[in-house]
Every structure is written in structure tokens, then in C-alpha cells.
Design an enzyme around this catalytic site. Structure first.
Site, PDB file in Angstrom:
ATOM      1  CG  ASP A   7       0.618  -2.320   8.531  1.00 57.42           C
ATOM      2  OD1 ASP A   7       1.505  -1.447   8.547  1.00 57.42           O
ATOM      3  OD2 ASP A   7       0.803  -3.486   8.906  1.00 57.42           O
ATOM      4  NE  ARG A  36       4.985   1.663   6.989  1.00 59.47           N
ATOM      5  CZ  ARG A  36       4.291   0.727   7.652  1.00 59.47           C
ATOM      6  NH1 ARG A  36       3.349   0.034   7.036  1.00 59.47           N
ATOM      7  NH2 ARG A  36       4.535   0.479   8.919  1.00 59.47           N
TER       8      ARG A  36
HETATM    9  P1  FAD Z   1       9.574  -3.266  -6.013  1.00 63.25           P
HETATM   10  O1  FAD Z   1       9.821  -2.785  -7.404  1.00 63.25           O
HETATM   11  O2  FAD Z   1       8.470  -4.228  -5.788  1.00 63.25           O
HETATM   12  O3  FAD Z   1      10.870  -3.883  -5.419  1.00 63.25           O
HETATM   13  C1  FAD Z   1      12.138  -3.312  -5.646  1.00 63.25           C
HETATM   14  C2  FAD Z   1      13.157  -4.383  -5.366  1.00 63.25           C
HETATM   15  O4  FAD Z   1      13.107  -4.687  -3.956  1.00 63.25           O
HETATM   16  C3  FAD Z   1      12.885  -5.721  -6.073  1.00 63.25           C
HETATM   17  O5  FAD Z   1      13.453  -5.754  -7.331  1.00 63.25           O
HETATM   18  C4  FAD Z   1      13.496  -6.705  -5.102  1.00 63.25           C
HETATM   19  O6  FAD Z   1      14.877  -6.799  -5.321  1.00 63.25           O
HETATM   20  C5  FAD Z   1      13.238  -6.076  -3.764  1.00 63.25           C
HETATM   21  N1  FAD Z   1      12.011  -6.574  -3.146  1.00 63.25           N
HETATM   22  C6  FAD Z   1      10.814  -5.958  -3.058  1.00 63.25           C
HETATM   23  N2  FAD Z   1       9.932  -6.697  -2.343  1.00 63.25           N
HETATM   24  C7  FAD Z   1      10.611  -7.829  -1.986  1.00 63.25           C
HETATM   25  C8  FAD Z   1      10.287  -8.983  -1.231  1.00 63.25           C
HETATM   26  N3  FAD Z   1       9.086  -9.150  -0.652  1.00 63.25           N
HETATM   27  N4  FAD Z   1      11.245  -9.934  -1.066  1.00 63.25           N
HETATM   28  C9  FAD Z   1      12.478  -9.775  -1.587  1.00 63.25           C
HETATM   29  N5  FAD Z   1      12.843  -8.713  -2.312  1.00 63.25           N
HETATM   30  C10 FAD Z   1      11.933  -7.750  -2.510  1.00 63.25           C
HETATM   31  N6  FAD Z   1       1.984  -2.278   1.297  1.00 63.25           N
HETATM   32  C11 FAD Z   1       0.688  -2.013   1.592  1.00 63.25           C
HETATM   33  O7  FAD Z   1      -0.175  -2.168   0.743  1.00 63.25           O
HETATM   34  N7  FAD Z   1       0.329  -1.587   2.853  1.00 63.25           N
HETATM   35  C12 FAD Z   1       1.239  -1.375   3.831  1.00 63.25           C
HETATM   36  O8  FAD Z   1       0.866  -0.987   4.935  1.00 63.25           O
HETATM   37  C13 FAD Z   1       2.606  -1.635   3.541  1.00 63.25           C
HETATM   38  N8  FAD Z   1       3.556  -1.469   4.474  1.00 63.25           N
HETATM   39  C14 FAD Z   1       4.867  -1.607   4.126  1.00 63.25           C
HETATM   40  C15 FAD Z   1       5.863  -1.350   5.068  1.00 63.25           C
HETATM   41  C16 FAD Z   1       7.182  -1.373   4.720  1.00 63.25           C
HETATM   42  C17 FAD Z   1       8.220  -1.067   5.736  1.00 63.25           C
HETATM   43  C18 FAD Z   1       7.553  -1.686   3.369  1.00 63.25           C
HETATM   44  C19 FAD Z   1       8.984  -1.666   2.945  1.00 63.25           C
HETATM   45  C20 FAD Z   1       6.587  -2.015   2.452  1.00 63.25           C
HETATM   46  C21 FAD Z   1       5.251  -1.983   2.814  1.00 63.25           C
HETATM   47  N9  FAD Z   1       4.252  -2.323   1.907  1.00 63.25           N
HETATM   48  C22 FAD Z   1       2.935  -2.083   2.232  1.00 63.25           C
HETATM   49  C23 FAD Z   1       4.585  -3.032   0.631  1.00 63.25           C
HETATM   50  C24 FAD Z   1       4.809  -2.070  -0.491  1.00 63.25           C
HETATM   51  O9  FAD Z   1       3.593  -1.457  -0.820  1.00 63.25           O
HETATM   52  C25 FAD Z   1       5.351  -2.795  -1.734  1.00 63.25           C
HETATM   53  O10 FAD Z   1       4.459  -3.771  -2.136  1.00 63.25           O
HETATM   54  C26 FAD Z   1       6.704  -3.458  -1.518  1.00 63.25           C
HETATM   55  O11 FAD Z   1       7.520  -2.677  -0.714  1.00 63.25           O
HETATM   56  C27 FAD Z   1       7.380  -3.657  -2.872  1.00 63.25           C
HETATM   57  O12 FAD Z   1       7.559  -2.421  -3.527  1.00 63.25           O
HETATM   58  P2  FAD Z   1       8.961  -1.673  -3.668  1.00 63.25           P
HETATM   59  O13 FAD Z   1       8.712  -0.216  -3.659  1.00 63.25           O
HETATM   60  O14 FAD Z   1       9.900  -2.170  -2.652  1.00 63.25           O
HETATM   61  O15 FAD Z   1       9.402  -1.945  -5.145  1.00 63.25           O
END
Ligand code: FAD
Length: 324
Positions: A125, A179
Site C-alpha cells: 500500500d 494499483r
Molecule cells: P471519490 O471521488 O473520493 O469517490 C467517488 C465516489 O465513491 C464517492 O462519491 C462515494 O460515493 C464513493 N466513495 C468513495 N470513498 C468512499 C468511502 N470511503 N465510503 C463510501 N463511499 C465512498 N489510497 C492511498 O493513499 N493508498 C493506498 O494504498 C490506497 N489503496 C486503495 C485500495 C483500493 C482497493 C481502493 C479502492 C482505494 C485505495 N486508496 C488508497 C484510496 C484512494 O486513494 C481514494 O482515497 C479513495 O478510493 C476515494 O477516491 P475515489 O477515486 O474512489 O473517488
């Protein structure tokens, strides 16, 4: 930060543990490996594979790292025993990265070697900007030591990510496995995009760059503009659910990942979109965090990004928009 975010920040110190637990229940499988396995078994029929993550980060003594080495060993044993299509994700600071880089490297190698012997992939991560370079360096060092079953995460909000993609793929070629996500840590505007539109553009550009570099591309976003862009970008390159990876610069198929890409979702977030992608034949993966440190994890996530509170509120007010 929105009004709700500010309110959450104010309320956090006095929020009872059971309230945080109630919120976390949706996003955390449970306090132990057995609860994570139960969740995985129950979600197997949704056509997804899994990533197991033992909760915990930034330890304060190297002894604590031993717990994580042992727990990941247990998790790997369970994945093998259950024949699960699953891999593991590790937070390097939980293995000691901010205390002793060499010791962290040894700990990560131990886990990665066991996984390698069983054809299981290991993802490091990505945490905040203090450890971006050292995390990438560990992946390269593991490949130099013959362990090709390891990759990391790049955060598109960081300005450096385009360069990181070029440098990783020039060093690892088709063996690079990334990722790509926006990044949960709210970094300063000196080093990162801070506006939603800019972050989406940067994410889409990074996805294009990874696909063009021949990297195995794990798209980790719940955001529709990013998912739509990804599907179009895959189609442009002749990639998709019904064909083996056609890219001439892609590496050999490893760990059952023949399509050259997958979509990743956090447990409890936008399961409806994930299930739709799986139905269309795309490889989808659910990130399953578990462990006794669920409280610290949830509080840290809220502190880092109080907007998560909005997602939680929405899933409570309009549960049909966000079934687990
Ligand atoms: P956003 O615009 O934030 O979200 C889009 C939509 O998704 C929102 O409107 C909402 O409906 C939904 N959503 C998003 N997050 C949530 C939540 N927590 N609860 C409920 N609904 C939500 N970040 C790192 O910095 N390091 C990592 O190693 C890392 N690993 C990840 C692994 C996976 C499998 C995923 C999916 C995310 C990971 N992230 C990591 C987090 C990522 O960087 C984002 O902060 C997070 O995914 C929110 O961004 P988004 O692209 O989904 O868009």
C-alpha cells in the site's frame, strides 16, 4: 473541507468508541482473520477476488512488526487452505519502514517469499509522501532479489506520479504491477493536486500511462468518470474482459491476471458498480481490511479525510445507493 467535514473533526475527540465501531462495521471485515474469511466466503459469489489487509500502520517499536509478519503468514496460510483467489496488501510502516528501512525490507521479503512460493501476489500500500520513494525502492529491490510477485500503489494526486510510472516501468518492464488510486492522504499543494477536477484528470492520465507502459494496471477508484475513462482506454487498446492482454510490452501472465488490468473496490463502497463490472466480465477485486486496530484505522481515515463522513452519512440516509 466541507461543513460536515469540519463538524466531524470537532466531534471526533468525544465520539464514543461504539459509534465509530458502528460506522466502521461496513468498511472493516472484523477484528480477526476468521471474520475476514467469513466475509470473503460470503462475497465469493459476487464474482470478485480479494485483497487481505491486516490493519495497522506506523508502529513505534520493531517488536510490533513481528506481529504483522506472523499475522500475514497466517493470512497466507488461510488463503492457501481455502483456495481463495486472494492476495495481500501490506503497509510498509507497519513493518518498520519509518524506524529501520533495512529491517522493514527483511520483514517484507519474508512475507513476499512465502507468497511467491504459493503464487500469491503482494501489494505494498502507498502511505503519505514521506515514504513514497522508499516504498517504490523496496519493490525494485525485491524484484532484484528475484521476487516478481510484488508491486505497489501510485497516487495520482501527487505531481511525481507520471515520473514514477516511467521510472518503474523502465526498471521492471512488463513486470511492473501498479494499483493506481487518487490517494487518501491530503498532501500539500506544493506536491499534489488538491482540486477534484485536476485529480480526476491526473488519475485518467496515469491510467493511460500505465496501460501504455505495459504495466498490470489495477484501477482503484469508485469514481464514475474514472471508471468510464478506464473502460474507454481499455477498449482503445484492444483490452477487455473477452480477450487476453494484447499489449506487446506486457509481462508474462502471473497470479492468474491474464487480462492485464482489474478494477479494485474497498469493502462496503459502491458494490453495485463493482457487481455490474464483474457481470460484464471484468476482473474485480475487493479490498478487505481486518484486525484489532479497526478503531485507530477508522479514526485515522476520518482525520485524514473527513469527507468519508459524507459517504457514511449518505450510505445511512440512502442505503440503496451503497449496498456492501
Ligand atoms: P471519490 O471521488 O473520493 O469517490 C467517488 C465516489 O465513491 C464517492 O462519491 C462515494 O460515493 C464513493 N466513495 C468513495 N470513498 C468512499 C468511502 N470511503 N465510503 C463510501 N463511499 C465512498 N489510497 C492511498 O493513499 N493508498 C493506498 O494504498 C490506497 N489503496 C486503495 C485500495 C483500493 C482497493 C481502493 C479502492 C482505494 C485505495 N486508496 C488508497 C484510496 C484512494 O486513494 C481514494 O482515497 C479513495 O478510493 C476515494 O477516491 P475515489 O477515486 O474512489 O473517488
Amino acid at each position: 473541507m466541507g461543513t460536515l467535514g469540519r463538524l466531524v473533526m470537532l466531534m471526533m475527540p468525544i465520539t464514543p468508541r461504539f459509534v465509530v465501531g458502528w460506522v466502521a462495521k461496513r468498511y472493516v471485515a472484523g477484528p480477526d482473520l476468521e471474520s475476514a474469511l467469513r466475509v470473503m466466503r460470503s462475497m465469493k459469489s459476487q464474482g470478485a477476488c480479494f485483497t487481505l489487509d491486516v490493519l495497522g500502520e506506523e508502529i513505534t517499536s520493531l517488536e510490533e512488526a513481528n506481529f504483522f509478519v506472523k499475522e500475514y503468514h497466517r493470512a497466507l496460510d488461510a488463503i492457501i487452505a481455502e483456495g481463495m483467489d486472494a492476495n495481500i496488501s501490506i503497509k510498509p510502516t507497519a513493518l518498520g519502514l519509518l524506524i529501520d528501512e533495512n529491517q522493514a525490507l527483511e520483514n517484507i521479503e519474508k512475507i513476499t517469499r512465502i507468497a511467491s512460493n504459493n503464487n500469491i501476489f503482494v501489494r505494498l500500500d502507498m502511505e503519505d509522501h514521506r515514504v513514497t520513494q522508499s516504498t517504490i525502492d523496496i519493490v525494485i529491490e525485491m524484484h532484484n532479489r528475484g521476487l516478481t510477485n510484488i508491486g505497489t500503489v501510485l497516487q495520482s494526486r501527487l505531481f511525481r506520479t507520471g515520473d514514477d510510472i516511467s521510472s518503474l516501468s523502465s526498471k521492471l518492464g512488463g513486470y511492473s504491477d501498479v494499483r493506481i488510486c487518487k490517494g487518501i492522504y491530503l498532501e500539500s499543494e506544493d506536491i499534489a493536486h488538491t482540486k477534484y477536477d485536476d485529480i480526476v484528470i491526473a488519475t485518467n492520465n496515469a491510467i493511460d500511462d500505465l496501460l501504455d507502459a505495459g504495466a498490470y494496471t489495477a484501477i482503484a477508484s469508485h469514481d464514475i468518470p474514472v471508471i468510464d475513462h478506464s473502460i474507454a482506454a481499455l477498449e482503445d487498446r484492444g483490452m477487455g474482459p473477452t480477450t487476453d492482454d494484447p499489449r506487446g510490452n506486457a509481462g508474462p501472465v502471473r497470479n492468474g491476471k491474464g487480462l492485464g488490468y482489474e478494477f479494485q473496490f474497498l469493502l462496503g463502497v459502491r458494490g453495485n458498480i463493482r457487481r455490474k463490472l464483474a457481470k460484464e466480465g471484468h476482473r474485480t477485486r475487493i479490498y478487505i481490511p481486518y484486525g484489532s486496530r479497526w478503531y485507530e484505522y477508522s479514526m485515522r481515515r476520518l482525520r485524514e479525510n473527513p469527507d468519508v463522513a459524507w459517504h457514511v452519512a449518505k450510505s445511512i440516509i440512502m442505503p440503496w445507493t451503497n449496498r456492501r
